[in-house]
Design an enzyme around this catalytic site. Structure first.
Site, PDB file in Angstrom:
ATOM      1  N   ALA B 129       0.732  -1.179   0.159  1.00 53.01           N
ATOM      2  CA  ALA B 129      -0.059  -0.201   0.064  1.00 53.01           C
ATOM      3  C   ALA B 129       0.909   1.378   0.079  1.00 53.01           C
ATOM      4  O   ALA B 129       1.234   1.720   0.965  1.00 53.01           O
ATOM      5  CB  ALA B 129      -0.846  -0.059   1.204  1.00 53.01           C
ATOM      6  N   ASP B 239      -2.843  16.410   3.465  1.00 46.21           N
ATOM      7  CA  ASP B 239      -3.185  17.684   2.682  1.00 46.21           C
ATOM      8  C   ASP B 239      -2.504  18.780   3.545  1.00 46.21           C
ATOM      9  O   ASP B 239      -2.069  19.936   2.894  1.00 46.21           O
ATOM     10  CB  ASP B 239      -4.735  17.942   2.696  1.00 46.21           C
ATOM     11  CG  ASP B 239      -5.127  17.077   1.414  1.00 46.21           C
ATOM     12  OD1 ASP B 239      -4.294  16.604   0.856  1.00 46.21           O
ATOM     13  OD2 ASP B 239      -6.598  17.090   1.362  1.00 46.21           O
ATOM     14  N   ARG B 267      36.300  29.701  -6.385  1.00 48.90           N
ATOM     15  CA  ARG B 267      37.006  28.796  -7.499  1.00 48.90           C
ATOM     16  C   ARG B 267      37.460  29.614  -8.331  1.00 48.90           C
ATOM     17  O   ARG B 267      36.728  30.217  -9.313  1.00 48.90           O
ATOM     18  CB  ARG B 267      35.970  27.863  -7.952  1.00 48.90           C
ATOM     19  CG  ARG B 267      36.481  26.850  -8.983  1.00 48.90           C
ATOM     20  CD  ARG B 267      37.632  26.082  -8.546  1.00 48.90           C
ATOM     21  NE  ARG B 267      38.390  24.933  -9.482  1.00 48.90           N
ATOM     22  CZ  ARG B 267      39.248  24.250  -9.356  1.00 48.90           C
ATOM     23  NH1 ARG B 267      39.921  24.011  -8.433  1.00 48.90           N
ATOM     24  NH2 ARG B 267      39.107  23.279 -10.315  1.00 48.90           N
ATOM     25  N   GLU B 363       5.026  11.074   0.734  1.00 48.51           N
ATOM     26  CA  GLU B 363       4.058  11.808   1.169  1.00 48.51           C
ATOM     27  C   GLU B 363       3.219  12.127  -0.245  1.00 48.51           C
ATOM     28  O   GLU B 363       2.586  13.359  -0.467  1.00 48.51           O
ATOM     29  CB  GLU B 363       4.240  13.156   1.899  1.00 48.51           C
ATOM     30  CG  GLU B 363       4.573  12.771   3.379  1.00 48.51           C
ATOM     31  CD  GLU B 363       4.191  13.933   4.067  1.00 48.51           C
ATOM     32  OE1 GLU B 363       3.111  14.597   3.989  1.00 48.51           O
ATOM     33  OE2 GLU B 363       5.233  14.155   5.197  1.00 48.51           O
TER      34      GLU B 363
END
Lengths: 269, 388, 395
Positions: B129, B239, B267, B363
């Site tokens: 699931a 939500d 750099r 999520e």
């Protein structure tokens, strides 16, 4: 136990860069902070208070805006903040600073322990702690790396030395200056920050603390800066090239020849 | 950009930033390499009062909402997305209680979470699931005054470290999506144990484990809301908390951008800092644009959620998709700007690139989010509601 | 009260003063300089102005003394177990020059127990006279008794200059004395010379983490006191035949002290302490792992040197704070300093840049440490160090 922690506002030093061509200081984005060494003093003061009860007061001398910085200390557990601010104090060397702070401390009164940082990041002199102890006529110990015992009568602490430490015991009230090793300062808490935001810093003038203006500021400072200049680092850098084995060999050769020629302590290498 | 945060929000952001810079940054690489849980940082967060920013004052919190939580997550993620997740996942576990808990639930659990004394976790996902949450196999059977839980939850953030778990289980298989219920399970309950600890690509400072329920009996008062509401509890929670993931992605992107920008000024190649080359400049500009756009969307979505608005699924999904896609792109570009050094473990950007990837996945994958967004758009259009 | 102001008519808005102010206390408003309230009255800007547009009124320093009454250059000879510390010889080295320029005598002040032998050495290293205070109770350095004795000696003899080492003890004793007798004290001097016109001591010290040097005088107070950084001044070749006088003055040895030294503990496990070492091998983050510090120790061992460390490694718990070199750690000045995997933050450089020879080994060719390095190797320290150890073992 009532503890007074003395702090100083300093520029965040790593931002101080010199323009070598014009001999001037580049001050981009320079920020005023609490002297990093003093944060250990604050933490130690708060820890002692948490153990013994009582009150912590932070004390500083400086321009009015230092008050905002002092508020930050209230977010990490300091109870009250006092700022000595007066043009009379301007231009003070370490002697005049010691004097003014000692008057401030006497004004606050009822103290058992005074905690200072080892030295200030901008001046690096380490003179104010011992200087103000002397002005108050109380003993001091510098470079404290650990407090072994403290009660309302005396303090026993470890003073860091070049090759170890001394264990010093002295009666209270006394002054200690602390080194970084003594603790890890806590970060503020949200509730502390809220409290600090609402807090009021007590601002005192020379008159308020009964300081003799002859002994304050420039007038009370025996030392004078006569010249400042940018140090010349005429370093002749030589990069050693090649495969790692070659690099190591070349470097060892250079060092060995140099040491034997210039050093009287040839046993070193 | 000035987002006109309130004084409190500004304070929260500053404090979280201070913790990120002074405490998290120095240990981020260590925890990434060891893959161990940052107990010391969690303690610092607890002492700072930040664990309660999204919990009401009544229960020992600060009284804020998702926005306050997102500000903390964003700042922590600048330094380490994994460590930030330990904080955020506790919020995810707490929200079902905040939204659906009874007064008793709240009084019992929220103060502990607010003070940072205990962490929470949220158990929804199972082996079969993932995107299809309806595939949940874990069951809860009412037996007198107790529910008996059986089954295994997979990939649960804070699993084993948290003390308070909200778990979704099936109470009535016949009812499909309406047959799930939400429960509070405390660590230490007999029959509740932890399985395999995962070895992950990124966010390695955060712990991910299995939750194993074997005839685990919990009081029936631990049911959140009503039986059959589990799916709703989970969806409504997600939500609300999805902008938190977006904030995590945003923070990771910002952290990587800051490193790349700094490096490009230091750099020197062809006798010039590489930031003087247009090829680098355009990359930096694009990174900055995307980050700022993501921040606008994330913050605004947080405000929408905190306003109590009913319909937030679409916006919440949008903020998560946009911020996580931004994080992935920006971290890849940060590694590119830093070249060989960026690829090395001595510099933090390769870790940030690994950390960023998960934000597109968990999520709700960004693909599922796009489904949600599209379905909402179609629904709005049909109902004649304004699309924006 | 002292004051400083801009004479608006003379100010042309050139901003030179703005750049000269170390405190950022001058701002331009409507093309004229304005002095802000954080001005410390240091008066550096006055010199910078080419148009005499800065008016600085300074007060006469209060409580001035008659400086003609003060004669002689003193140095405080620190000793341990009756043996002078090397800083004492360095102070004699610079003190000798100052005394010669002033045509006066150089005194070494030594306080302790069983220090008779040390007096001979102090004379051999340049002292004309040694003032020696010997007592069982003075065995260990004690802020209280040493200050009391020193102040008695000063009041009795009125020296014009006193130099002390900028050591743990020297930096505690000097400010306590200066505060008691109300005179000026300059800390951590790196250069001392006599202004041949007026005989004043010009004391130069680093400020702002070494970014700026300041020369300081103490015009109206005596003695002029300074602490001197270790390893900066050169000691003289000892001359066993030099003649000198040993004075045992009559002083009150304080009793019933408030400060009690309970113990003196040495924690140095290596043979050489960081501040005394001629060779220091320091490791930084680039060592990758605390285990790799064994390479640092090994090289230090081979060279008879001490182990140093960057702040980052100390903060990460790889090595103890006593090894930390830099502004928040120890200031060192060995003959040879190895910076291994240290990028060279300004605070680190401030603590070691006075080393005679600096060797930097770093993977990153842009690391700032290379800017101060005498020799630089771009490469992996973990690869270079074992090779170097091998080379030195061969030698």
């Amino acid at each position: 136990m009532n503890i007074i922690v003395c702090v100083k506002q300093v520029p965040a030093t790593n931002e101080v860069k010199m323009n070598k061509e014009t001999n001037t200081i580049i001050r981009e984005g320079i920020e005023a902070i609490i002297n990093p060494f003093d944060t250990y003093a604050i933490e130690e003061g708060v820890r002692i208070k948490e153990k013994t009860g009582g009150k912590t007061t932070v004390l500083s001398m400086g321009i009015p805006s230092v008050a905002d910085l002092l508020k930050e200390t209230l977010a990490v557990g300091i109870d009250e903040a006092v700022l000595l601010s007066d043009r009379t104090f301007a231009g003070a060397d370490s002697l005049a600073t010691s004097y003014a702070l000692s008057k401030g401390i006497e004004h606050i009164g009822d103290y058992d322990l005074i905690v200072c940082g080892k030295q200030a990041m901008d001046g690096d002199t380490a003179q104010v702690g011992p200087g103000l102890a002397e002005k108050l006529g109380i003993p001091h110990t510098t470079y404290v790396r650990k407090i072994e015992e403290i009660n309302d009568k005396y303090i026993r602490c470890q003073r860091m030395t070049e090759d170890g430490y001394d264990i010093i015991e002295m009666p209270l009230p006394a002054v200690i200056t602390v080194v970084k090793e003594i603790n890890e300062p806590r970060l503020p808490s949200l509730k502390g920050m809220m409290r600090a935001k609402r807090a009021v810093v007590t601002v005192l003038t020379a008159k308020d603390i009964g300081a003799d203006s002859d002994l304050c500021g420039l007038k009370g400072s025996p030392t004078q800066v006569v010249k400042t200049f940018v140090p010349v680092h005429d370093v002749q850098s030589e990069m050693i090239e090649g495969e790692p084995e070659e690099q190591a060999e070349k470097l060892a050769k250079k060092l060995l020849s140099m040491q034997f020629n210039t050093s009287d302590s040839t046993e070193v290498i | 950009m000035n987002y006109y945060l309130t004084e409190e929000q500004q304070m929260i952001k500053e404090l979280a930033a201070k913790i990120a810079d002074e405490k998290v940054k120095p240990v981020a690489i260590k925890y990434d390499e060891e893959g161990t849980f940052p107990h010391d940082i969690v303690k610092i967060l607890a002492d700072s009062d930040l664990c309660g920013v999204y919990i009401s004052e009544e229960y020992g919190g600060f009284g804020g909402g998702i926005f306050e939580m997102a500000l903390v997550v964003e700042e922590l993620s600048r330094a380490c997305g994994g460590i930030a997740l330990s904080f955020a996942a506790s919020g995810l576990g707490a929200f079902p209680i905040i939204l659906y808990g009874t007064k008793e639930h709240k009084e019992k659990y929220l103060p502990q979470i607010a003070s940072g004394a205990k962490l929470a976790a949220f158990g929804l996902t199972e082996a079969n699931a993932g995107s299809d949450a309806a595939g949940i196999q874990t069951t809860a059977v009412l037996d007198g005054d107790e529910y008996i839980l059986n089954g295994t939850k997979q990939w649960i953030t804070n699993g084993g470290e948290a003390d308070i778990y909200t778990v979704i289980a099936c109470t009535n298989r016949a009812k499909g999506a309406r047959g799930f219920s939400a429960f509070i399970v405390e660590k230490g309950t007999p029959g509740f144990s932890f399985g395999k600890k995962e070895n992950k690509m990124g966010i390695r400072a955060s712990v991910t484990s299995e939750l194993v329920f074997e005839d685990c009996r919990i009081p029936k008062e631990n049911l959140l809301s009503k039986p059959g509401m589990g799916f709703i509890v989970a969806m409504k929670t997600l939500d609300r908390t999805r902008p938190g993931v977006a904030a995590q992605a945003l923070g990771i992107a910002q952290g990587a951008f800051d490193e790349a920008l700094k490096y490009s000024g230091e750099r020197v190649q062809f006798d010039k800092p590489i930031s003087s080359f247009q090829a680098i400049q355009h990359m930096l500009a694009d990174m900055a644009i995307q980050i700022e756009a993501a921040r606008c969307l994330v913050y605004q979505t947080c405000k929408l959620v905190d306003s109590g608005a009913k319909s937030i699924s679409k916006e919440s999904a949008m903020s998560k998709v946009f911020a996580s896609d931004t994080a992935m792109k920006v971290t890849i570009d940060a590694v590119q700007v830093m070249g060989g050094y960026g690829y090395m473990k001595e510099y933090p950007v390769e870790k940030m690139m690994r950390d960023a990837k998960i934000t597109q996945i968990y999520e709700g994958t960004n693909q599922i989010q796009r489904n949600v967004i599209a379905l909402e758009l179609i629904k709005e259009q049909k109902s004649g509601k304004k699309v924006n | 009260m002292a004051s400083i102001k801009i004479i608006k008519d003379k100010c042309v808005g050139c901003k030179l003063c703005v750049g000269s102010c170390p405190f950022g206390a001058i701002e331009m408003v409507d093309k004229k300089a304005v002095i802000l309230e954080n001005c410390t009255l240091c008066s550096i800007c006055v010199e910078s102005c080419k148009f005499d547009a800065i008016d600085f009124q300074k007060d006469e320093v209060s409580n001035a003394v008659d400086i003609s009454l003060y004669k002689g250059v003193w140095i405080f000879a620190e000793q341990k177990n009756g043996e002078p510390e090397s800083i004492s010889y360095e102070l004699l080295g610079v003190g000798r020059k100052l005394a010669d320029d002033l045509k006066t005598s150089l005194f070494a002040i030594i306080i302790g127990d069983e220090i008779e032998n040390a007096t001979k050495k102090l004379i051999a290293y340049g002292a004309d006279k040694v003032i020696m205070v010997e007592d069982k109770s003075l065995n260990y350095y004690n802020d209280e008794s040493y200050t009391d004795i020193f102040v008695q000696l000063i009041k009795e003899n009125n020296p014009e200059i006193i130099l002390l080492g900028a050591t743990a003890y020297g930096r505690s004793l000097a400010p306590k004395i200066a505060s008691r007798i109300n005179t000026g004290l300059t800390a951590d001097c790196t250069k001392l010379e006599i202004d041949l016109e007026d005989g004043k001591l010009l004391q130069t010290r680093p400020a702002f983490g070494g970014n700026l040097m300041a020369t300081i005088i103490c015009p109206k107070h005596r003695p002029q006191m300074a602490t001197v950084r270790h390893k900066v001044m050169k000691e003289l070749e000892p001359d066993e035949k030099r003649l000198g006088e040993v004075i045992r003055p009559n002083v009150n040895i304080p009793t019933d002290l408030k400060i009690k030294v309970k113990d003196v503990v040495s924690t140095i496990t290596e043979s050489v302490s960081l501040t005394e070492a001629d060779v220091i091998v320091s490791g930084g983050r680039g060592m990758g792992d605390p285990k790799n510090f064994e390479l640092i120790s090994e090289l230090a061992n081979v060279l008879g040197g001490a182990v140093g460390a960057s702040r980052a490694t100390v903060d990460a718990g790889w090595i103890g704070y006593s090894h930390q070199v830099g502004q928040t750690g120890q200031t060192v000045g060995p003959k040879v300093y190895f910076a291994c995997g240290i990028s060279g933050a300004i605070q680190h450089i401030a603590g070691m840049s006075s080393s005679d020879t600096i060797i930097a080994i770093n993977k990153n060719p842009d690391a700032p440490i290379f800017k101060v390095a005498t020799f630089g190797i771009v490469g992996d320290v973990l690869e270079i160090l074992p090779l170097l150890i091998k080379e030195f073992k061969k030698a």
